[in-house]
Design an enzyme around this catalytic site. Structure first.
Site, PDB file in Angstrom:
ATOM      1  N   GLU A  31       0.900  -0.194  32.421  1.00 53.76           N
ATOM      2  CA  GLU A  31       0.374   0.956  32.138  1.00 53.76           C
ATOM      3  C   GLU A  31      -1.361   0.887  32.137  1.00 53.76           C
ATOM      4  O   GLU A  31      -1.624  -0.057  31.551  1.00 53.76           O
ATOM      5  CB  GLU A  31       1.029   1.457  30.745  1.00 53.76           C
ATOM      6  CG  GLU A  31       1.333   2.769  30.836  1.00 53.76           C
ATOM      7  CD  GLU A  31       2.549   3.433  31.950  1.00 53.76           C
ATOM      8  OE1 GLU A  31       2.257   3.805  32.747  1.00 53.76           O
ATOM      9  OE2 GLU A  31       3.708   3.141  31.445  1.00 53.76           O
ATOM     10  N   SER A  65       4.709  30.521  42.287  1.00 49.69           N
ATOM     11  CA  SER A  65       5.288  29.369  41.364  1.00 49.69           C
ATOM     12  C   SER A  65       6.443  30.056  40.700  1.00 49.69           C
ATOM     13  O   SER A  65       6.157  31.078  39.891  1.00 49.69           O
ATOM     14  CB  SER A  65       4.309  28.839  40.353  1.00 49.69           C
ATOM     15  OG  SER A  65       5.161  28.354  39.126  1.00 49.69           O
ATOM     16  N   ALA A 119       5.452  15.353  29.799  1.00 52.45           N
ATOM     17  CA  ALA A 119       6.284  14.257  29.383  1.00 52.45           C
ATOM     18  C   ALA A 119       5.891  13.051  29.644  1.00 52.45           C
ATOM     19  O   ALA A 119       6.609  11.946  29.540  1.00 52.45           O
ATOM     20  CB  ALA A 119       7.800  14.555  29.598  1.00 52.45           C
ATOM     21  N   SER A 122       4.695  12.871  35.342  1.00 49.37           N
ATOM     22  CA  SER A 122       4.026  13.289  36.788  1.00 49.37           C
ATOM     23  C   SER A 122       4.503  14.367  37.363  1.00 49.37           C
ATOM     24  O   SER A 122       4.660  14.379  38.799  1.00 49.37           O
ATOM     25  CB  SER A 122       3.947  11.689  37.616  1.00 49.37           C
ATOM     26  OG  SER A 122       3.227  10.782  36.935  1.00 49.37           O
ATOM     27  N   ASP A 169       0.487   7.420  40.289  1.00 48.33           N
ATOM     28  CA  ASP A 169       1.718   8.351  40.077  1.00 48.33           C
ATOM     29  C   ASP A 169       1.890   9.047  41.661  1.00 48.33           C
ATOM     30  O   ASP A 169       3.065   9.300  42.042  1.00 48.33           O
ATOM     31  CB  ASP A 169       1.192   9.471  39.144  1.00 48.33           C
ATOM     32  CG  ASP A 169       0.929   9.158  37.739  1.00 48.33           C
ATOM     33  OD1 ASP A 169       1.523   7.734  37.499  1.00 48.33           O
ATOM     34  OD2 ASP A 169       0.206   9.786  37.090  1.00 48.33           O
ATOM     35  N   TYR A 219      -8.264  10.142  28.117  1.00 48.15           N
ATOM     36  CA  TYR A 219      -7.754   9.445  29.348  1.00 48.15           C
ATOM     37  C   TYR A 219      -9.327   8.774  30.001  1.00 48.15           C
ATOM     38  O   TYR A 219      -9.264   7.551  30.401  1.00 48.15           O
ATOM     39  CB  TYR A 219      -6.746   9.943  30.265  1.00 48.15           C
ATOM     40  CG  TYR A 219      -6.596   9.305  31.679  1.00 48.15           C
ATOM     41  CD1 TYR A 219      -5.360   8.402  31.441  1.00 48.15           C
ATOM     42  CD2 TYR A 219      -7.198   9.138  32.518  1.00 48.15           C
ATOM     43  CE1 TYR A 219      -4.554   7.752  32.614  1.00 48.15           C
ATOM     44  CE2 TYR A 219      -6.735   8.398  33.494  1.00 48.15           C
ATOM     45  CZ  TYR A 219      -5.751   7.753  33.889  1.00 48.15           C
ATOM     46  OH  TYR A 219      -5.399   6.954  34.904  1.00 48.15           O
TER      47      TYR A 219
HETATM   48  C1  GLA Z   1      -1.369   8.432  34.157  1.00 48.22           C
HETATM   49  C2  GLA Z   1      -2.423   8.355  35.464  1.00 48.22           C
HETATM   50  C3  GLA Z   1      -1.909   6.966  36.097  1.00 48.22           C
HETATM   51  C4  GLA Z   1      -1.897   5.823  35.244  1.00 48.22           C
HETATM   52  C5  GLA Z   1      -1.148   6.169  33.979  1.00 48.22           C
HETATM   53  C6  GLA Z   1      -1.083   5.143  33.101  1.00 48.22           C
HETATM   54  O1  GLA Z   1       0.006   8.895  34.644  1.00 48.22           O
HETATM   55  O2  GLA Z   1      -2.023   9.609  36.093  1.00 48.22           O
HETATM   56  O3  GLA Z   1      -2.733   6.788  37.180  1.00 48.22           O
HETATM   57  O4  GLA Z   1      -3.160   5.332  34.880  1.00 48.22           O
HETATM   58  O5  GLA Z   1      -1.633   7.534  33.295  1.00 48.22           O
HETATM   59  O6  GLA Z   1      -0.646   4.008  33.504  1.00 48.22           O
END
Ligand code: GLA
Length: 381
Positions: A31, A65, A119, A122, A169, A219
């Protein structure tokens, strides 16, 4: 879902669309390593996005959508960015394809999904991949390579959605294969499929249903910390392009050149890159105890060093440990979302029952439980 999408497409556009789909993802371990050039270990899941799409002979996109019950219409030039946040993912994919020299013409589309939003599964990558795959198929004779499709999704996040995400993702969502996790080296792009059928165990996701308002700026801030630490190490060790290139000792050498916060972030990442490799080795020996132990270590790092966990997720993790669950950790970007749990089959029911009960008692709302199956990624149906 398929029938509903086609029905809506017909009622809006008077014909049938061509169906495409893609998937959300889980990540067993690795992660916040992707944007640090490290390893990740994700797989696509049985929750995804489906779309009916058809070129419309104009230079406009009309996309509906079903989940938001909303239509968005936009052109394909940079200045045509739609106002609906969800539509920016589709627009971004079109723009990024065009920027790479690909062709995109006007089309009509209707889409829906069952990836829970916020959640950490992705949903946005699933949406990007569905459209990137479709645009490649409809307008580019599938000439754009799969890895480039993932990058189109990633650049969409960077340039149209404000998240400086890594490639994990979108990669998982494009390359996902039923029954297999994929270890990706995010620096070189090399990847390997690992069949994942843990006998006697189940993967369970527990969604805290917590969503952090400032998740994307937090982030991006984590990413900056890592880049600062890597730049400082590079001064002493020029071969370091990404934090994943650095040895743990090298981080100590720059300890007083970077902030304590940046130090902790970097310490987590360097440990995590190694844990992915350890987990892959353990899987090849069917050693799920080690896999689980590494997951707990990851949680500790994400919670205390990287600081992307929250009270609710720490609670779920602690409860898992107390109940002898094999592995448990916060999954995805963090700041809310799910824990991923590797649970022995005989413990499965009682663990879920207890987690739901205790969590609800403490936080006043029930968590959601998802049983995931590792499934195929982007495809034409
Ligand atoms: C999100 C981002 C990914 C990755 C994760 C953490 O999902 O989109 O690219 O960095 O967080 O692992």
């Amino acid at each position: 879902m398929k029938a509903k999408i086609q029905e809506k497409f017909e009622s809006l556009f008077g014909e049938e669309g061509i169906l495409y789909a893609s998937a959300g993802r889980i990540n067993l371990i690795g992660e916040h390593t992707d944007y640090n050039g490290g390893y990740v270990f994700p797989g696509a899941i049985n929750f995804g996005i489906m779309a009916a799409i058809k070129p419309n002979g104009t230079d406009k996109v009309k996309v509906y959508s079903l989940d938001f019950d909303q239509m968005s219409e936009f052109g394909l030039k940079e200045e045509d960015k739609p106002k609906e946040a969800w539509a920016c993912y589709v627009f971004g994919v079109c723009r990024e394809t065009i920027k790479r020299g690909g062709t995109v013409k006007g089309f009509n589309a209707v889409f829906a999904g069952d990836v829970p939003l916020g959640a950490g599964l992705s949903s946005s990558a699933a949406l990007e991949s569905t459209f990137a795959y479709a645009v490649n198929d409809l307008f580019n004779d599938n000439k754009i390579e799969k890895f480039e499709l993932a990058k189109i999704g990633q650049s969409t996040e960077h340039n149209y959605c404000g998240v400086k995400c890594g490639i994990m993702d979108q990669f998982a969502s494009i390359f996902g294969k039923e029954g297999a996790l994929i270890r990706l080296n995010c620096k070189t792009g090399e990847y390997k499929y690992f069949p994942f059928h843990p006998k006697g165990y189940k993967l369970v996701l527990i969604d805290s249903c917590v969503k952090h308002e400032l998740a994307s700026s937090a982030y991006n801030k984590r990413r900056e910390s890592c880049e600062k630490a890597a730049a400082e190490i590079k001064k002493l060790h020029p071969e370091v392009d990404f934090l994943s290139d650095a040895k743990r000792l090298w981080l100590d050498e720059v300890r007083d050149k970077i902030s304590q916060e940046d130090f902790l972030r970097a310490e987590y990442v360097i440990g995590e890159v190694q844990r992915v490799l350890d987990v892959c080795d353990a899987l090849e020996r069917d050693d799920y105890e080690t896999v689980g132990e590494m997951m707990y270590q990851t949680h500790f790092g994400l919670s205390r060093l990287y600081e992307v966990s929250c009270e609710e997720l720490d609670f779920l993790n602690k409860l898992a440990r107390k109940m002898d669950v094999t592995g448990s950790r916060v999954m995805g970007g963090g700041f809310g979302g799910c824990t991923i749990n590797l649970v022995k089959e005989e413990l499965h029911d009682i663990f879920i029952e207890t987690a739901v009960e205790k969590f609800t008692e403490k936080f006043g709302h029930a968590p959601k439980i998802y049983e995931v199956v590792i499934s195929d990624g982007a495809r034409k149906l």
